[in-house]
Design a protein around this motif. Structure first.
Motif, PDB file in Angstrom:
ATOM      1  N   ALA A  20       1.073  -1.164   0.270  1.00 50.41           N
ATOM      2  CA  ALA A  20       0.579  -0.199   0.232  1.00 50.41           C
ATOM      3  C   ALA A  20       0.977   1.112   0.374  1.00 50.41           C
ATOM      4  N   ILE A  21       1.994   1.050   0.684  1.00 50.88           N
ATOM      5  CA  ILE A  21       3.137   2.291   0.789  1.00 50.88           C
ATOM      6  C   ILE A  21       3.196   2.656  -0.383  1.00 50.88           C
ATOM      7  N   GLU A  22       4.509   1.884  -0.684  1.00 49.57           N
ATOM      8  CA  GLU A  22       4.903   2.250  -2.262  1.00 49.57           C
ATOM      9  C   GLU A  22       3.366   2.135  -3.350  1.00 49.57           C
ATOM     10  N   ASN A  23       2.419   1.716  -3.508  1.00 50.59           N
ATOM     11  CA  ASN A  23       1.228   2.574  -4.528  1.00 50.59           C
ATOM     12  C   ASN A  23       0.854   4.042  -3.979  1.00 50.59           C
ATOM     13  N   ALA A  24       1.360   3.865  -3.063  1.00 49.90           N
ATOM     14  CA  ALA A  24       0.244   5.304  -1.998  1.00 49.90           C
ATOM     15  C   ALA A  24       2.007   6.225  -3.164  1.00 49.90           C
ATOM     16  N   PHE A  25       3.138   5.786  -2.947  1.00 50.86           N
ATOM     17  CA  PHE A  25       4.198   6.371  -3.714  1.00 50.86           C
ATOM     18  C   PHE A  25       4.407   6.863  -4.719  1.00 50.86           C
ATOM     19  N   GLU A  26       3.289   5.927  -5.270  1.00 50.11           N
ATOM     20  CA  GLU A  26       4.033   5.834  -6.824  1.00 50.11           C
ATOM     21  C   GLU A  26       2.453   6.583  -7.768  1.00 50.11           C
ATOM     22  N   ARG A  27       1.347   6.552  -6.469  1.00 48.53           N
ATOM     23  CA  ARG A  27       0.224   7.979  -6.671  1.00 48.53           C
ATOM     24  C   ARG A  27       0.694   9.442  -7.039  1.00 48.53           C
ATOM     25  N   MET A  28       1.294   9.266  -6.163  1.00 45.00           N
ATOM     26  CA  MET A  28       2.234  10.739  -5.796  1.00 45.00           C
ATOM     27  C   MET A  28       2.803  11.382  -6.837  1.00 45.00           C
ATOM     28  N   ARG A  29       3.648  10.020  -7.745  1.00 39.94           N
ATOM     29  CA  ARG A  29       4.969  10.615  -8.524  1.00 39.94           C
ATOM     30  C   ARG A  29       3.793  11.002  -9.578  1.00 39.94           C
ATOM     31  N   GLU A  30       2.887  10.314  -9.633  1.00 40.78           N
ATOM     32  CA  GLU A  30       1.593  10.396 -10.397  1.00 40.78           C
ATOM     33  C   GLU A  30       1.673  11.837 -10.801  1.00 40.78           C
ATOM     34  N   ILE A  31       0.968  12.384  -9.432  1.00 39.53           N
ATOM     35  CA  ILE A  31       0.649  13.913  -9.402  1.00 39.53           C
ATOM     36  C   ILE A  31       1.645  15.012  -9.822  1.00 39.53           C
ATOM     37  N   GLU A  32       2.702  14.826  -9.240  1.00 36.66           N
ATOM     38  CA  GLU A  32       3.712  15.262  -9.573  1.00 36.66           C
ATOM     39  C   GLU A  32       4.291  15.709 -11.013  1.00 36.66           C
ATOM     40  N   ASP A  33       4.189  14.099 -11.964  1.00 36.35           N
ATOM     41  CA  ASP A  33       4.163  15.077 -13.420  1.00 36.35           C
ATOM     42  C   ASP A  33       3.725  15.395 -14.231  1.00 36.35           C
ATOM     43  N   LEU A  34       1.726  14.621 -13.385  1.00 39.91           N
ATOM     44  CA  LEU A  34       0.958  15.846 -13.499  1.00 39.91           C
ATOM     45  C   LEU A  34       0.951  17.029 -14.055  1.00 39.91           C
ATOM     46  N   MET A  35       1.113  18.017 -12.580  1.00 40.41           N
ATOM     47  CA  MET A  35       0.972  19.232 -11.699  1.00 40.41           C
ATOM     48  C   MET A  35       2.157  20.042 -12.229  1.00 40.41           C
ATOM     49  N   THR A  36       3.229  19.122 -12.166  1.00 41.20           N
ATOM     50  CA  THR A  36       4.760  20.688 -12.337  1.00 41.20           C
ATOM     51  C   THR A  36       4.434  21.220 -13.656  1.00 41.20           C
ATOM     52  N   ALA A  37       5.406  22.363 -13.401  1.00 40.16           N
ATOM     53  CA  ALA A  37       5.432  22.772 -13.912  1.00 40.16           C
ATOM     54  C   ALA A  37       6.866  23.548 -15.126  1.00 40.16           C
ATOM     55  N   LYS A  38       7.979  22.990 -13.673  1.00 43.38           N
ATOM     56  CA  LYS A  38       9.100  23.199 -13.251  1.00 43.38           C
ATOM     57  C   LYS A  38      10.109  22.434 -14.440  1.00 43.38           C
ATOM     58  N   ARG A  39       9.327  20.824 -14.725  1.00 42.15           N
ATOM     59  CA  ARG A  39       9.838  20.046 -16.091  1.00 42.15           C
ATOM     60  C   ARG A  39       9.586  20.408 -17.207  1.00 42.15           C
ATOM     61  N   PRO A  40      10.933  21.223 -17.852  1.00 38.85           N
ATOM     62  CA  PRO A  40      10.297  20.898 -19.724  1.00 38.85           C
ATOM     63  C   PRO A  40       9.603  19.508 -20.248  1.00 38.85           C
ATOM     64  N   GLY A 144      -1.367  19.493  -1.401  1.00 39.94           N
ATOM     65  CA  GLY A 144      -2.392  19.022  -0.669  1.00 39.94           C
ATOM     66  C   GLY A 144      -3.236  17.877  -1.683  1.00 39.94           C
ATOM     67  N   TYR A 145      -3.256  18.202  -3.254  1.00 35.73           N
ATOM     68  CA  TYR A 145      -4.156  17.015  -3.926  1.00 35.73           C
ATOM     69  C   TYR A 145      -3.246  15.641  -3.863  1.00 35.73           C
ATOM     70  N   ALA A 146      -1.878  15.683  -3.757  1.00 41.60           N
ATOM     71  CA  ALA A 146      -0.993  14.563  -3.441  1.00 41.60           C
ATOM     72  C   ALA A 146      -1.667  13.531  -2.235  1.00 41.60           C
ATOM     73  N   VAL A 147      -1.988  14.266  -1.050  1.00 37.31           N
ATOM     74  CA  VAL A 147      -1.591  13.287  -0.231  1.00 37.31           C
ATOM     75  C   VAL A 147      -3.302  13.163  -0.156  1.00 37.31           C
ATOM     76  N   ASP A 148      -3.910  13.713   0.070  1.00 36.85           N
ATOM     77  CA  ASP A 148      -5.702  13.584  -0.553  1.00 36.85           C
ATOM     78  C   ASP A 148      -5.275  12.378  -1.330  1.00 36.85           C
ATOM     79  N   GLU A 149      -4.839  12.162  -2.147  1.00 37.71           N
ATOM     80  CA  GLU A 149      -4.889  10.839  -3.537  1.00 37.71           C
ATOM     81  C   GLU A 149      -3.749   9.691  -2.615  1.00 37.71           C
ATOM     82  N   ALA A 150      -2.852   9.886  -2.293  1.00 44.18           N
ATOM     83  CA  ALA A 150      -2.474   9.058  -1.205  1.00 44.18           C
ATOM     84  C   ALA A 150      -3.444   8.465  -0.704  1.00 44.18           C
ATOM     85  N   VAL A 151      -3.615   9.465   0.403  1.00 51.97           N
ATOM     86  CA  VAL A 151      -5.331   8.428   1.778  1.00 51.97           C
ATOM     87  C   VAL A 151      -6.304   7.797   0.831  1.00 51.97           C
TER      88      VAL A 151
END
Ligand code: AMP
Ligand code: MG
Length: 305
Positions: A20-40, A144-151
């Protein structure tokens, strides 16, 4: 997301817990990819580039996130504004800055800020920006969004109780063994190694925005990462704002917004919103506590009268 994330779960079965913990981290990585503007090349960066001449179809999840941000922009009269990107881009808090942006740089960037210039078309699920030079910064709500989705992911995988904590922006769910609620400390914005208060929480999110999180000091003045979209400069009314509500996403957006609004307008908004409580530490260290927190929050120093 530029922070340390901690996930703790309660489970009888360590295999279930680890999965479950690994999955939660995976989900948060997905959200980081979806929401970041920093990565070209990231989606949000491409919106700034390609969604001007014509509307751009975006994933439903991102559409819904931006829609929520726009709702809060209206509610806070633009104190929370994801179109602040041209200004936030002027600051590089991750490395030492030799100098700060000039008044002119800030004035020019501000020309391209204004949430009304973000157009969402619900029918086609697409976004369009009014002018070239505009851009999106989802950093005020992404954690915050990532935290909700991880939960959410932890619960889907059978976890009954736990905590997801992204550098102090957190959500707790379920009851710990022994039926004790989670006791959460709130950092003192003036002494980063100290807790200024604590609160017992069950199935709630708690998020803090502080001037100590990302900043530089230039010629004796602190410049932090929370920008007042009206001036283009770091908001000056608060040192920190902590918000408790059901979703960490709302708490994250509101903590940033109320920080910008300052103690008076911020408290007024806080008291008006049902199911939302919190605390503001103003620029001189004065503490304001919302009515629903008066009996719940254990403070280690006294609030302003
Ligand atoms: P937080 O730490 O949640 O308060 O969010 C701060 C981050 O939100 C900054 O690093 C920027 O990416 C973004 N931001 C700064 N000012 C604003 C604003 N007025 N409205 C929306 N997002 C902002
Ligand atoms: Mg925030």
């Amino acid at each position: 997301m530029g922070t340390l994330v901690e996930v703790k779960v309660v489970s009888d079965d360590p295999n279930v817990a680890y999965r479950a913990i690994e999955n939660a981290f995976e989900r948060m990585r997905e959200i980081e990819d979806l929401m970041t503007a920093k990565r070209p090349g990231s989606l949000v960066e491409r919106i700034g580039r390609d969604a001007v001449e014509r509307a751009m179809k975006i994933p439903d999840e991102l559409f819904a996130v931006i829609e929520t941000c726009q709702r809060y922009a209206m509610l806070t009269q633009g104190a929370f504004d994801i179109s602040v990107a041209p200004v936030t881009r002027l600051w590089l808090f991750d490395r030492p800055m030799e100098t700060i942006p000039s008044e002119e740089d800030v004035r020019n960037a501000l020309e391209f800020v204004g949430f009304q210039g973000i157009r969402l078309d619900q029918k086609t699920g697409s976004i369009q920006l009014e002018r070239k030079g505009m851009g999106l910064d989802l950093g005020g709500g992404a954690k915050g969004y990532a935290v909700d989705e991880a939960v959410h992911r932890l619960k889907e995988l059978g976890i009954k109780a736990g905590i997801v904590n992204a550098g102090g922006d957190l959500k707790v769910f379920g009851i710990k063994p022994g039926r004790i609620p989670w006791n959460i400390g709130i950092q003192d914005p003036q002494h980063s190694d100290r807790i200024m208060g604590s609160i017992m929480l069950t199935d709630r999110a708690l998020v803090t925005s502080g001037d100590y999180e990302r900043f530089i000091v230039y010629e004796g003045i602190k410049y932090h990462h929370i920008i007042d979209p009206k001036t283009g400069w770091p908001a000056r009314g608060c040192k920190s704002v902590s918000i408790e509500c059901h979703r960490a996403f709302d708490a994250d957006i509101l903590s940033t917004a109320i920080f910008v609004l300052g103690p008076e307008k911020g408290m007024a908004l806080l008291e008006r919103l049902p199911g939302v409580e919190g605390m503001i530490v103003d620029a001189s260290g004065g503490i304001y506590v919302s009515s629903g927190w008066k009996d719940k929050l254990k403070l280690h120093r006294s609030p302003v009268p």
